[in-house]
Every structure is written in structure tokens, then in C-alpha cells.
Design an enzyme around this catalytic site. Sequence first.
Site, PDB file in Angstrom:
ATOM      1  N   HIS A 178       0.865  -1.192   0.000  1.00 47.64           N
ATOM      2  CA  HIS A 178       0.000   0.000   0.000  1.00 47.64           C
ATOM      3  C   HIS A 178       0.900   1.240   0.000  1.00 47.64           C
ATOM      4  O   HIS A 178       2.126   1.121   0.133  1.00 47.64           O
ATOM      5  CB  HIS A 178      -0.967  -0.010   1.197  1.00 47.64           C
ATOM      6  CG  HIS A 178      -0.320  -0.235   2.543  1.00 47.64           C
ATOM      7  ND1 HIS A 178      -1.007  -0.212   3.724  1.00 47.64           N
ATOM      8  CD2 HIS A 178       0.964  -0.474   2.897  1.00 47.64           C
ATOM      9  CE1 HIS A 178      -0.194  -0.436   4.731  1.00 47.64           C
ATOM     10  NE2 HIS A 178       1.007  -0.597   4.256  1.00 47.64           N
ATOM     11  N   ARG A 204       0.313  -6.765  -4.568  1.00 54.86           N
ATOM     12  CA  ARG A 204      -0.049  -7.819  -3.616  1.00 54.86           C
ATOM     13  C   ARG A 204      -0.050  -9.147  -4.345  1.00 54.86           C
ATOM     14  O   ARG A 204      -0.405  -9.216  -5.521  1.00 54.86           O
ATOM     15  CB  ARG A 204      -1.429  -7.560  -3.002  1.00 54.86           C
ATOM     16  CG  ARG A 204      -1.402  -6.359  -2.104  1.00 54.86           C
ATOM     17  CD  ARG A 204      -2.719  -6.109  -1.411  1.00 54.86           C
ATOM     18  NE  ARG A 204      -2.706  -4.751  -0.875  1.00 54.86           N
ATOM     19  CZ  ARG A 204      -3.726  -4.149  -0.296  1.00 54.86           C
ATOM     20  NH1 ARG A 204      -4.859  -4.810  -0.173  1.00 54.86           N
ATOM     21  NH2 ARG A 204      -3.632  -2.923   0.157  1.00 54.86           N
ATOM     22  N   GLN A 218      -2.609   3.272  -5.633  1.00 54.00           N
ATOM     23  CA  GLN A 218      -3.320   3.901  -4.524  1.00 54.00           C
ATOM     24  C   GLN A 218      -2.932   5.369  -4.490  1.00 54.00           C
ATOM     25  O   GLN A 218      -1.891   5.760  -5.022  1.00 54.00           O
ATOM     26  CB  GLN A 218      -2.928   3.263  -3.180  1.00 54.00           C
ATOM     27  CG  GLN A 218      -3.588   1.925  -2.924  1.00 54.00           C
ATOM     28  CD  GLN A 218      -3.393   1.445  -1.487  1.00 54.00           C
ATOM     29  OE1 GLN A 218      -2.528   1.938  -0.755  1.00 54.00           O
ATOM     30  NE2 GLN A 218      -4.199   0.473  -1.087  1.00 54.00           N
ATOM     31  N   VAL A 261      -4.873   3.721  12.091  1.00 55.43           N
ATOM     32  CA  VAL A 261      -5.781   4.843  12.383  1.00 55.43           C
ATOM     33  C   VAL A 261      -6.719   4.458  13.530  1.00 55.43           C
ATOM     34  O   VAL A 261      -6.994   3.284  13.762  1.00 55.43           O
ATOM     35  CB  VAL A 261      -6.618   5.254  11.149  1.00 55.43           C
ATOM     36  CG1 VAL A 261      -5.772   5.975  10.120  1.00 55.43           C
ATOM     37  CG2 VAL A 261      -7.333   4.056  10.536  1.00 55.43           C
ATOM     38  N   ALA A 303      -5.704  10.400   7.818  1.00 56.54           N
ATOM     39  CA  ALA A 303      -5.064   9.756   6.659  1.00 56.54           C
ATOM     40  C   ALA A 303      -6.141   9.046   5.863  1.00 56.54           C
ATOM     41  O   ALA A 303      -7.213   8.734   6.382  1.00 56.54           O
ATOM     42  CB  ALA A 303      -4.014   8.760   7.131  1.00 56.54           C
TER      43      ALA A 303
HETATM   44  N1  DAH Z   1      -3.563   1.187   3.281  1.00 54.37           N
HETATM   45  C1  DAH Z   1      -4.941   0.747   3.298  1.00 54.37           C
HETATM   46  C2  DAH Z   1      -5.107  -0.419   2.361  1.00 54.37           C
HETATM   47  O1  DAH Z   1      -4.243  -0.666   1.567  1.00 54.37           O
HETATM   48  C3  DAH Z   1      -5.851   1.877   2.851  1.00 54.37           C
HETATM   49  C4  DAH Z   1      -5.953   2.922   3.924  1.00 54.37           C
HETATM   50  C5  DAH Z   1      -6.941   2.826   4.856  1.00 54.37           C
HETATM   51  C6  DAH Z   1      -5.081   3.985   3.937  1.00 54.37           C
HETATM   52  C7  DAH Z   1      -7.061   3.762   5.865  1.00 54.37           C
HETATM   53  C8  DAH Z   1      -5.181   4.946   4.926  1.00 54.37           C
HETATM   54  C9  DAH Z   1      -6.189   4.827   5.885  1.00 54.37           C
HETATM   55  O2  DAH Z   1      -4.361   6.000   5.011  1.00 54.37           O
HETATM   56  O3  DAH Z   1      -6.309   5.785   6.852  1.00 54.37           O
HETATM   57  O4  DAH Z   1      -6.090  -1.105   2.416  1.00 54.37           O
END
Ligand code: DAH
Length: 337
Positions: A178, A204, A218, A261, A303
Site C-alpha cells: 500500500h 499484492r 493507490q 488509524v 489519513a
Molecule cells: N492502506 C490501506 C489499504 O491498503 C488503505 C488505507 C486505509 C489507507 C485507511 C489509509 C487509511 O491512510 O487511513 O487497504
Amino acid sequence: MTNTESILSEIDELKQIALSDLDKLHADDDQLENWRISYLGRNGKLSSLMKILATIPNDDKRLVGPKINDLKDQLNKTFVDHKNNINKIEDKSGYFDNSLPGLNLSSGNYHPTTLIIREICQAFGSMGFEILEGKEIETEKYNFDLLNIPSDHPARDQWDTIWLNASTEGEKHLLRTHTSPMQARIMENKNPPIRVVVPGKCYRYEATDATHEWEFHQIEGLAVDKDISFSELKGTLFEMARKIFGSDQKVRFRCDFFPFVEPGVDMSILWDGKWIEILGAGMVHPKVLSGVGYDPSEVSGFAFGIGPERVSMLKNKIKDIRNFHINDLRFLSQFVR
Ligand code: DAH
């Protein structure tokens, strides 16, 4: 003037007229062939000269004969050269109109993923976010540890990760799963206030189907400052949805869990009568803040992570995410901008 003198001057005259007539012809069409017939043809002007040759004294024939032959050779050769030259510069249809516009060269255009990433980043840019990019090869520390995903945490199992053989100083490397590792990297290198979006590729190890790719994009977002609250998170993401999907777009936030988070949410948009999830978000976890040396009692932040291909699929009615990668021009050329 004797017959001989007149035939000599006729040869000169014929040469001049023939060459200047030929020079005026610029297309390989009937006119060129008519020229050939009228000068070099069986009943052409050179043949007539030959006939006159028969009427002059034998002694003179020796002088005049070769001159006619030379002219014949010269006209033949000039004719062939001229014709070749024309063929070189005109198309094969035999018609060359140099007032026509040139041929269309096909030009490239942006990939649909690039277009949607730019659109989303611009929406955040207009709200004061800067745009940064990170590396696709990450370390375990940034991809997991600093994001409050310890090695025994079940969330690590959710992501089947592409690990790399290379490691430096005991650090394991992987293709980032991510863009969230950039949260820690940015906070380590900057002091608040921070408002940044990070677009980029992620990987992934998973089977592909119409809605899953092993290689995808992303857009990470991060805002950190004094007194940032959940209402700023909602307001910012709602505004982004309105900019991307239209000013009357409805959105819905629901509780969700992401280790980095607290609280965590996902945001859905109402699309074609259905609620469709387009991003995960939340308030940056105090452990993440302290992990990069910030004081969670001093600063707070939010975030989020968006899947731009998913957004493009909704907007453009794309049924299969694999279209983004198969390089089919019939798909790609529909996104010319
Ligand atoms: N990194 C998470 C994913 O790959 C997505 C994500 C969710 C990013 C919540 C964030 C967040 O910054 O606050 O599924």
C-alpha cells in the site's frame, strides 16, 4: 537556307521545346505519356526529322544523322529521369496536390490511470495538498512496523505480500502492499503542518479477477497539524467526492478497522442506486505519531487511501480492472484528452 541547314536548326529548336515542355509536367499521368508519344513516338517529331534526313545529300547525312540520334538519346534519358523524379515525390495514385494537408500521424495519449490519478490529485491540490511520490520497494519497517502492524498482528496476514530476496542490514524488502508507508516517511522528514497526497503503484500477491489486480495504484493522503479533528477528515473527503463525481454526490462513512488509524472508517459513494466503497480513512493512530517522533498530545491528523482504478471504473463504467493492464488500444484510445 539549304535543306541541311534547316534540319540542323530544326534539331536545335526541337531540343529546346521538347525539354521545356517536359519540364512543365509535374505528374506521372497522361500528359507525360502524350509528351513521349509526341516527341519519341513512331509518328512523333523525331520520326519526322528522320524522314527529312532521307531527303538531304548523303554527305550531309553523316553530319546530321548522329545529331538526330544524340537528340533521341538525350530526350529518352531525360524523359526517364523526369518520370522517376516525379514518382519519388508523388503518391502512387499519380496525383499530387501539394495544397492538401499532410498525413495524420497518430499521437499517444495519457493512460486512463494517469488521468484519474491527476484528477484526484488536482482535487486535493485545490484544497492545499501537495503531491509527493515514494518508492515501490519498501522495507518491512515502513510497510508494517511503523504503521502499527506488528509481525504477529492478524492484519499482516491479510496481505499476501511479494517479498524480495534482497535485504540490507537485516531489513527485509518487499514490493509495497500500500502507499501508507509514505505516511511515516513524510512525517519523519517534515514538521507539521502537513497536507500531502501520494499517488503510486502497489503490489499484492493475489489472484486477479474483474475487481482485483496484483499490481494496482493507490493515492495516500495525510494531514497533520494542531487540532485536526474528524470533521476535517469528513469535510475534505466529501469535497473530493463532489469534485470527482459531481456537486450533488452523496457519501457515507462507516466504521472500519485499519491498525494505523483510530477511529477508522471507509467512505462509500451512492452510485447507480448502490453504496460503493471507494476509500479507507481515519485519524492517524497515536502510536504512528509517536513512532515518528511526534507528540500525539500536541498534534493530530487524518489519513486516507484511495484506489484510483476503482474510481475510474465507476466513473467510466469499466467492468474489469484488468483492462488497465492489457494494453488494448481499443480500450486505451477511449480516454483521449
Ligand atoms: N492502506 C490501506 C489499504 O491498503 C488503505 C488505507 C486505509 C489507507 C485507511 C489509509 C487509511 O491512510 O487511513 O487497504
